[in-house]
Design a protein around this motif. Structure first.
Motif, short mmCIF file in Angstrom:
data_model
loop_
_atom_site.label_atom_id
_atom_site.label_comp_id
_atom_site.label_asym_id
_atom_site.label_seq_id
_atom_site.Cartn_x
_atom_site.Cartn_y
_atom_site.Cartn_z
N ALA A 236 0.82 -1.21 0.00
CA ALA A 236 0.00 0.00 0.00
C ALA A 236 0.86 1.26 0.00
O ALA A 236 0.43 2.30 -0.50
CB ALA A 236 -0.93 -0.01 1.21
N VAL A 237 2.07 1.17 0.56
CA VAL A 237 2.99 2.32 0.52
C VAL A 237 3.27 2.70 -0.93
O VAL A 237 3.26 3.89 -1.29
CB VAL A 237 4.30 1.99 1.26
CG1 VAL A 237 5.31 3.12 1.10
CG2 VAL A 237 4.03 1.73 2.74
N THR A 238 3.52 1.70 -1.76
CA THR A 238 3.75 1.95 -3.18
C THR A 238 2.54 2.63 -3.81
O THR A 238 2.67 3.65 -4.51
CB THR A 238 4.04 0.63 -3.92
OG1 THR A 238 5.26 0.07 -3.42
CG2 THR A 238 4.17 0.85 -5.42
N LEU A 239 1.36 2.09 -3.57
CA LEU A 239 0.14 2.69 -4.13
C LEU A 239 -0.01 4.13 -3.72
O LEU A 239 -0.32 5.01 -4.54
CB LEU A 239 -1.08 1.90 -3.67
CG LEU A 239 -1.53 0.71 -4.52
CD1 LEU A 239 -2.71 0.02 -3.85
CD2 LEU A 239 -1.90 1.14 -5.92
N ILE A 264 -7.65 -2.11 -0.83
CA ILE A 264 -8.99 -1.53 -0.73
C ILE A 264 -9.75 -2.18 0.42
O ILE A 264 -10.36 -1.49 1.25
CB ILE A 264 -9.76 -1.71 -2.06
CG1 ILE A 264 -9.15 -0.83 -3.16
CG2 ILE A 264 -11.24 -1.38 -1.88
CD1 ILE A 264 -9.69 -1.12 -4.54
N GLN A 265 -9.71 -3.50 0.51
CA GLN A 265 -10.43 -4.21 1.57
C GLN A 265 -9.89 -3.87 2.95
O GLN A 265 -10.64 -3.85 3.93
CB GLN A 265 -10.34 -5.72 1.33
CG GLN A 265 -11.13 -6.21 0.12
CD GLN A 265 -10.94 -7.69 -0.14
OE1 GLN A 265 -9.97 -8.31 0.31
NE2 GLN A 265 -11.87 -8.29 -0.87
N GLN A 266 -8.60 -3.59 3.03
CA GLN A 266 -7.96 -3.28 4.31
C GLN A 266 -8.03 -1.80 4.65
O GLN A 266 -7.48 -1.36 5.67
CB GLN A 266 -6.52 -3.77 4.28
CG GLN A 266 -6.41 -5.28 4.21
CD GLN A 266 -5.03 -5.78 3.80
OE1 GLN A 266 -4.10 -5.00 3.64
NE2 GLN A 266 -4.91 -7.09 3.60
N GLY A 267 -8.67 -1.00 3.80
CA GLY A 267 -8.81 0.43 4.05
C GLY A 267 -7.54 1.23 3.87
O GLY A 267 -7.43 2.35 4.37
N GLU A 268 -6.57 0.68 3.12
CA GLU A 268 -5.28 1.35 2.94
C GLU A 268 -5.22 2.17 1.66
O GLU A 268 -4.29 2.95 1.46
CB GLU A 268 -4.15 0.31 2.93
CG GLU A 268 -4.02 -0.46 4.23
CD GLU A 268 -2.98 -1.56 4.14
OE1 GLU A 268 -2.14 -1.64 5.06
OE2 GLU A 268 -3.00 -2.33 3.15
#
Length: 329
Positions: A236-239, A264-268
């Motif tokens: 998610a850091v990359t995203l 997305i599912q993890q809210g990140e």
């Protein structure tokens, strides 16, 4: 029906031709000229393998096709190819099934060309170094496409099994002897990523391969490996560091791309931050790279209208040149 082998297709069809045809396929899709159901995936869980069934219709060329491709990673241990496929091409004017062709190399070629088109639009014009994480069946096509659109001077190769990276290096050297000494195999993915202007992710990973905080400003990423919801190649850091996240198709990405689905599912991360589809960039609806500093990412899970387009191109060229074998079923 014309039957075309992998060897015949390799002789007939080049990466440059495939780049042209893949870009045109995305143009047709952006104009609403394709019909492409979400592919059917049959999992072979005991073997960690899948078979994919991928139909599509491209209105402009008036052909439909269905590709059946199997991905059996354990085949490498048996001396068999991990990726195998066939494509049946049908003339939409009459319903005649006009060609049956090996799709193994065509899949590698068109997947590479998809990344090549994205690289042309999103990577810095002066990008000269490339890291490839995952040196299996798809990697060579990625390398060839990127070499076709950017002045690459150096590659870093990483694979969980180092021998696969060394095999890819040898394959590249056999095709491009002048590259001798310009390829480095590494045992640490972060080392490769931190040195690169362009990063290719081509693995079956289910957890991120590298720490997104090490990406240099201006990096472009082509992520093609995670094609199922449980897979993931980047974090998610990359995203969240990416100024532009682009996909081949939004429908396919939301259905299959674990790289996006998991955060997305993890809210990140939110799908609202998706920049767009590659067809929107190709047609000028949205700009590609705008600054030297922005980090960009192209996420592809593969889409069947590309297979229909390249299969048609190969078939038409084979007819002109008298290649292949005609059979009556």
């Amino acid at each position: 029906m014309l039957v075309l082998s992998q060897e015949e297709i390799r002789e007939l069809y080049t990466m440059e031709e495939c780049l042209r045809d893949v870009e045109m396929a995305f143009r047709h899709e952006a104009a609403g000229g394709t019909v492409t159901p979400v592919r059917t995936v049959i999992a072979h869980e005991k073997r960690g393998a899948v078979t994919l069934y991928m139909p599509s219709f491209v209105e402009e060329i008036e052909y439909t096709a269905v590709k059946v491709v199997s991905i059996f990673p354990q085949n490498v241990e048996k001396g068999l190819p991990s990726l195998q496929g066939v494509t049946l091409l049908t003339e939409a004017k009459s319903g005649r099934h006009v060609a049956l062709m090996d799709a193994t190399w065509l899949t590698v070629l068109r997947t590479g060309a998809s990344s090549g088109v994205a690289t042309r639009l999103l990577a810095r014009p002066d990008a000269r170094s490339c890291a490839v994480l995952g040196c299996g069946a798809q990697a060579l096509g990625q390398v060839q496409a990127i070499m076709a659109v950017r002045p690459i001077e150096r590659f870093w190769l990483y694979n969980r099994t180092r021998a696969r990276a060394e095999q890819l290096a040898d394959r590249i050297y056999s095709l491009y002897p002048e590259w001798k000494g310009s390829i480095t195999c590494v045992d640490d993915a972060d080392e490769a990523v931190s040195a690169a202007d362009i990063v290719v992710l081509s693995t079956k990973a289910t957890e991120p391969l590298f720490d997104g905080s090490i990406l240099r400003p201006g990096t472009h990423i082509n992520a093609i490996g995670a094609y199922q919801p449980h897979m993931q190649e980047f974090d998610a850091v990359t995203l969240n560091r990416c100024r532009k996240v682009v996909v081949d198709t939004k429908e396919g990405a939301l259905h299959e791309a674990g790289d996006l689905i998991k955060p997305i599912q993890q809210g990140e991360w939110s799908i609202d931050r998706l920049y767009g589809e590659i067809g929107e960039l190709i047609t000028g609806q949205k700009p590609g790279r705008e600054t030297d500093e922005e980090i960009t990412l192209y996420k592809s899970v593969g889409i069947a209208f590309l297979d229909t387009m390249v299969a048609c191109a190969v078939y038409e060229k084979a007819k002109r040149l008298g290649a292949g074998t005609t059979v009556t079923l």
